[in-house]
Design a protein around this motif. Structure first.
Motif, PDB file in Angstrom:
ATOM      1  N   ASN A 104       0.817  -1.207   0.000  1.00 14.75           N
ATOM      2  CA  ASN A 104       0.000   0.000   0.000  1.00 14.75           C
ATOM      3  C   ASN A 104       0.851   1.258   0.000  1.00 14.75           C
TER       4      ASN A 104
ATOM      5  N   GLU B  81       0.257  -3.853 -10.318  1.00 13.15           N
ATOM      6  CA  GLU B  81      -0.060  -4.449  -9.032  1.00 13.15           C
ATOM      7  C   GLU B  81       0.909  -5.563  -8.674  1.00 13.15           C
ATOM      8  N   ILE B  82       0.966  -5.797  -7.394  1.00  9.30           N
ATOM      9  CA  ILE B  82       1.834  -6.869  -6.897  1.00  9.30           C
ATOM     10  C   ILE B  82       1.208  -8.213  -7.262  1.00  9.30           C
ATOM     11  N   PHE B  83       2.036  -9.148  -7.649  1.00  5.14           N
ATOM     12  CA  PHE B  83       1.563 -10.520  -7.832  1.00  5.14           C
ATOM     13  C   PHE B  83       2.741 -11.436  -7.592  1.00  5.14           C
ATOM     14  N   THR B  84       2.729 -12.105  -6.465  1.00  4.28           N
ATOM     15  CA  THR B  84       3.901 -12.890  -6.120  1.00  4.28           C
ATOM     16  C   THR B  84       3.533 -14.103  -5.292  1.00  4.28           C
TER      17      THR B  84
ATOM     18  N   ARG C 151      -4.704 -18.799  -0.969  1.00  2.31           N
ATOM     19  CA  ARG C 151      -3.975 -20.056  -0.924  1.00  2.31           C
ATOM     20  C   ARG C 151      -4.654 -21.075  -1.825  1.00  2.31           C
TER      21      ARG C 151
ATOM     22  N   ILE D  11      -4.288 -11.981   0.025  1.00  2.11           N
ATOM     23  CA  ILE D  11      -3.483 -13.197   0.159  1.00  2.11           C
ATOM     24  C   ILE D  11      -4.410 -14.393  -0.027  1.00  2.11           C
TER      25      ILE D  11
ATOM     26  N   GLU E 199       0.826 -20.208  -1.621  1.00  2.72           N
ATOM     27  CA  GLU E 199       0.208 -18.983  -1.145  1.00  2.72           C
ATOM     28  C   GLU E 199       0.673 -17.853  -2.034  1.00  2.72           C
ATOM     29  N   VAL E 200      -0.267 -17.009  -2.472  1.00  2.00           N
ATOM     30  CA  VAL E 200       0.124 -15.894  -3.331  1.00  2.00           C
ATOM     31  C   VAL E 200      -0.461 -14.592  -2.809  1.00  2.00           C
ATOM     32  N   ALA E 201       0.210 -13.490  -3.149  1.00  2.00           N
ATOM     33  CA  ALA E 201      -0.326 -12.155  -2.889  1.00  2.00           C
ATOM     34  C   ALA E 201      -0.752 -11.593  -4.238  1.00  2.00           C
ATOM     35  N   ILE E 202      -2.000 -11.136  -4.326  1.00  2.00           N
ATOM     36  CA  ILE E 202      -2.521 -10.612  -5.584  1.00  2.00           C
ATOM     37  C   ILE E 202      -3.005  -9.190  -5.347  1.00  2.00           C
ATOM     38  N   GLY E 203      -2.563  -8.275  -6.158  1.00  2.00           N
ATOM     39  CA  GLY E 203      -2.996  -6.892  -6.047  1.00  2.00           C
ATOM     40  C   GLY E 203      -4.525  -6.802  -6.105  1.00  2.00           C
ATOM     41  N   TRP E 204      -5.070  -5.797  -5.436  1.00  2.00           N
ATOM     42  CA  TRP E 204      -6.521  -5.687  -5.289  1.00  2.00           C
ATOM     43  C   TRP E 204      -7.237  -5.673  -6.632  1.00  2.00           C
TER      44      TRP E 204
ATOM     45  N   ILE F 146       4.076 -16.357  -2.088  1.00  2.00           N
ATOM     46  CA  ILE F 146       4.625 -16.179  -0.744  1.00  2.00           C
ATOM     47  C   ILE F 146       5.092 -17.544  -0.278  1.00  2.00           C
TER      48      ILE F 146
ATOM     49  N   VAL G 198      -6.894 -15.972   2.459  1.00  2.00           N
ATOM     50  CA  VAL G 198      -6.241 -15.998   3.764  1.00  2.00           C
ATOM     51  C   VAL G 198      -6.417 -14.661   4.472  1.00  2.00           C
ATOM     52  N   SER G 199      -6.257 -13.591   3.690  1.00  2.00           N
ATOM     53  CA  SER G 199      -6.299 -12.272   4.318  1.00  2.00           C
ATOM     54  C   SER G 199      -6.402 -11.185   3.257  1.00  2.00           C
ATOM     55  N   GLY G 200      -6.974 -10.068   3.669  1.00  2.00           N
ATOM     56  CA  GLY G 200      -6.957  -8.902   2.795  1.00  2.00           C
ATOM     57  C   GLY G 200      -6.183  -7.817   3.502  1.00  2.00           C
TER      58      GLY G 200
ATOM     59  N   GLY H 229      -5.553  -2.947  -0.387  1.00  2.00           N
ATOM     60  CA  GLY H 229      -4.235  -3.575  -0.420  1.00  2.00           C
ATOM     61  C   GLY H 229      -4.342  -4.961  -1.010  1.00  2.00           C
ATOM     62  N   PRO H 230      -3.209  -5.641  -1.137  1.00  2.00           N
ATOM     63  CA  PRO H 230      -3.210  -6.945  -1.788  1.00  2.00           C
ATOM     64  C   PRO H 230      -4.012  -8.003  -1.021  1.00  2.00           C
TER      65      PRO H 230
END
Lengths: 621, 85
Positions: A371, A469-472, B64, B62, B69-74, A474, B52-54, B59-60
């Motif tokens: 953010n 945007e982020i895309f990764t 699974r 999370i 597990e990945v983080a994806i932009g909103w 974890i 899993v979580s916002g 924000g991104p």
């Protein structure tokens, strides 16, 4: 066997380690290879890969750790390199790909495996992280998988070394594809394979799993991030200071100094050769333990004690000696700065950074920062080039390659070059203003942080486009594998010595020449309105600004003999970080951004450096 | 459109899912490039996905899938349509 002309060009057979990121590929790599490991850039690019050697049936074989990739249809620069390296290796039929597969993520990993099988190169599958399948409740029938894929499948746990001997034994069984499938139906095919080979039962959550989730949720993650960063800085400082205080300084002062003092006397205590090798000699008052200035009757010879008439007319006895920080000789300052002032911090920093990297914390930090980073026109993962930049701006600039757009790379590279000081420079700033404690260090690093944020916001507003945007992925937390971590630490520390020492020595040499020819005086007088007028620094500080083009650490070192006030030291430290990157970083940035964008970036650097320096000069007291 | 008990539409985008909710990806609203990028990390039609979580302020997200597990932009997460199970 190898044909001399084509493919490997007569060189040894190659083994390519390929796999998704975070599957323990580099641990397998360090298990296979000996101590001799080289990090190099793929020709024509700045994507780094490592290669090493192993013995296979008495022959030397090259092992290449290819950058991690999820697919052979590349989506980033690093993935393009992976594909190119594969293409090159395919030219010689004896080369092998070890496809390292994460056993806990079989389905996703098989995508790359099936693509590799289509390439017609000899493949052996290494089913790694086998131990982790237990607590994740996964059972894989490796035999069955081998039957289906038609290439050897070996289960390993690279961290404990389990299965590695088996992998090496079976390398010769690696084969090219016999597995037929329709590319369009890849995922259906993978689904079929999974159904036949994998059973999933109940997953037992470990402590690391829970910590993993806690550190990406904002409520718990942000305090964890603060704690982690604070701990990192404390550890770096503790290790750095201890290494300097207990090892490097005693070695230089106890062993090297007497040699230099003798050499100084042998070389006649002065003259061109003496000044290049030893540098200036100083008067040290033994009672007050400080350097003094004054008139000496007779000749000053290092190692002797003389009577000095000070400016106030007092007569005191002082020792004639060299000073590692101020003398500016090749053998004194030229060695002391890189080895005894900078190296300890470099070592400490890379130890901590490598741990953060290998444990899987950095992507989580990226998610938490996402953010905030969007306000600077970047996304969360750009925190990784910034962290690398804290070690050295060169790898930091290279790491901007992971960012997707040109705009992002420009913002990230410019911000890093302006406001992220490298560890060599940080170490010297600590040496220079650390004696004032937080009063001195706070304004330096506080100002740089504010500049980093403000400049980011401004560039985000002014440059057209949006931040992607982020895309990764974890990855799960893992306890780093000591041998792989130490190998990386050694490569980075050695890399610093190889890059820094020659430049520092060259810098010291050039400074001496410039002083001898009175060129620095000339430039100093010419730039006086800016340096003295705007920034409130003495004309002599120009020498440090000139040296800053070459190496920032030695540039800051040149401020020591000027007797600056705390305010001047703060201004000079900030300016030296901001006004221009060192030549090594500059060269990489030109290649990364292109001449035109680099000129733009340079303009931003000079303007903001003068603005910030001038402002600091006005508001500090 | 399916309605699940409680009056919520059964197909929602990933960003609008609740924390801890699970579902199956039914559609990706984007071009080939986006689909390919998501696919590489295992986000594709048919997979089971758990939020899993916002994060605050768009924000991104999370998520699974299996053990990944990945983080994806909103904004990207808004294009991943999920049938909540």
């Amino acid at each position: 066997m190898g044909n001399g002309e084509k493919g490997n060009g007569g060189g040894p057979m190659k083994i390519l380690l390929m796999g998704n990121p975070n599957v323990g590929k580099s641990v397998v790599f360090s298990r296979l290879t000996g101590a001799h490991v080289i990090a190099s850039n793929y020709p024509g690019t700045t994507v780094e890969f490592t290669k090493g050697y192993m013995r296979l049936k008495g022959k030397r074989v090259e092992v290449i750790d290819v950058p991690g990739t999820y697919t052979l249809e590349p989506t980033s620069k690093a993935e393009e390199v992976a594909v190119d390296m594969l293409k090159e290796a395919k030219e010689d039929p004896e080369n092998i790909v070890i496809n390292v597969v994460d056993a806990t993520n079989l389905e996703r990993n098989l995508n790359l495996t099936l693509q590799l099988l289509k390439e017609g190169i000899q493949v052996i599958v290494c089913l790694n992280l086998w131990d982790e399948t237990k607590h994740t409740g996964i059972e894989i029938d490796a035999k069955k998988l081998e039957e289906i894929l038609g290439v050897p499948v070996v289960s390993t746990c690279a961290i404990s070394g389990e299965g590695i001997a088996e992998l090496i034994k079976r390398l010769s069984e690696a084969k090219s594809n016999t597995y037929e499938y329709d590319v369009e139906e890849r995922w259906t095919e993978i689904g079929r394979i999974i159904e036949e080979t994998q059973k999933v039962t109940h997953r037992h959550h470990t402590f690391l799993d829970r910590l993993g989730e806690a550190s990406v949720r904002p409520v718990t993650g942000i305090p964890i991030a603060f704690a982690a960063l604070l701990a990192s800085f404390s550890i770096i400082r503790f290790i750095g200071e201890s290494l300097i205080g207990y090892i490097f300084e005693p070695i230089f002062v106890g062993l090297w100094k007497p040699v230099m003092v003798k050499l100084s006397a042998i070389l006649g205590s002065g003259g061109f050769i003496h000044d290049i090798l030893i540098g200036k000699i100083f008067l040290f008052n033994i009672e007050t333990e400080e350097f003094i200035k004054g008139v000496v009757t007779g000749k000053m010879v290092a190692g002797s004690t003389v009577m000095v008439k000070t400016i106030t007319g007092e007569l005191v006895s002082a020792e004639v000696t060299i000073d590692f920080v101020q003398s500016m000789g090749l053998l004194t300052t030229g060695l002391f700065v890189p080895f005894a002032m900078v190296l300890p911090y470099i070592f400490a920093f890379y130890l901590v950074l490598s741990f953060l990297e290998d444990s899987g914390y950095l992507p989580r930090l990226g998610v938490l920062m996402d953010n905030f980073m969007h306000r600077l026109g970047l996304h969360g993962l750009s925190i990784i080039p910034m962290m690398l930049g804290l070690g050295c701006n060169v790898p930091g600039a290279l790491a901007t390659r992971v960012l997707e757009t040109r705009r992002e790379r420009f913002i990230a590279a410019t911000l890093m070059a302006i406001a992220v000081p490298c560890m060599a420079q940080i170490a010297m700033v600590i040496g220079l203003v650390g004696k004032f404690g937080i009063l001195g260090l706070g304004p330096v690093f506080g100002t740089l942080f504010v500049v980093w944020v403000l400049l980011g916001i401004i560039m985000d507003r002014l440059l057209p486009g949006e931040s992607p945007e982020i895309f990764t992925e974890i990855p799960p937390y893992r306890i780093p594998y000591a041998k792989a971590l130490l190998k990386k630490l050694w490569m980075r520390t050695y890399g610093f010595l190889k890059e820094a020492v020659p430049y520092v020595l060259l810098g010291v040499f050039i400074v001496n020449i410039l002083y001898a020819l009175h060129i620095i005086e000339l430039i100093g007088r010419f730039l006086s309105p800016v340096v003295r007028g705007l920034l409130g620094l003495p004309n002599e500080a120009v020498a440090a600004l000139i040296m800053g083009f070459l190496r920032k650490d030695i540039a800051i070192g040149m401020l020591f003999p000027l007797g600056l006030t705390m305010k001047q030291l703060i201004v000079a430290s900030v300016i030296l970080t901001m006004y221009f990157p060192c030549v090594a970083t500059f060269a990489v940035l030109v290649r990364e951004l292109g001449i035109k964008d680099m000129l733009k970036s340079t303009l931003i650097m000079i303007i903001s450096a003068l603005l910030v320096g001038g402002t600091l000069n006005l508001i500090l007291r | 459109m399916n309605i699940i008990p409680g009056g919520r539409v059964a197909i929602v985008d990933l960003a609008s899912m609740r924390q801890g909710e699970e579902g199956r990806v039914v559609r990706i609203e984007g071009g080939w490039g986006l689909q390919r990028r998501l696919e590489a990390l295992g986000v594709r039609v048919g997979v089971k996905i758990k939020k899993v979580s916002g994060h605050f302020m768009r924000g991104p997200v999370i998520a699974r899938m299996g053990n990944t597990e990945v983080a994806i932009g909103w904004g990207m997460a808004r294009r991943v349509m999920v049938e909540v199970l």
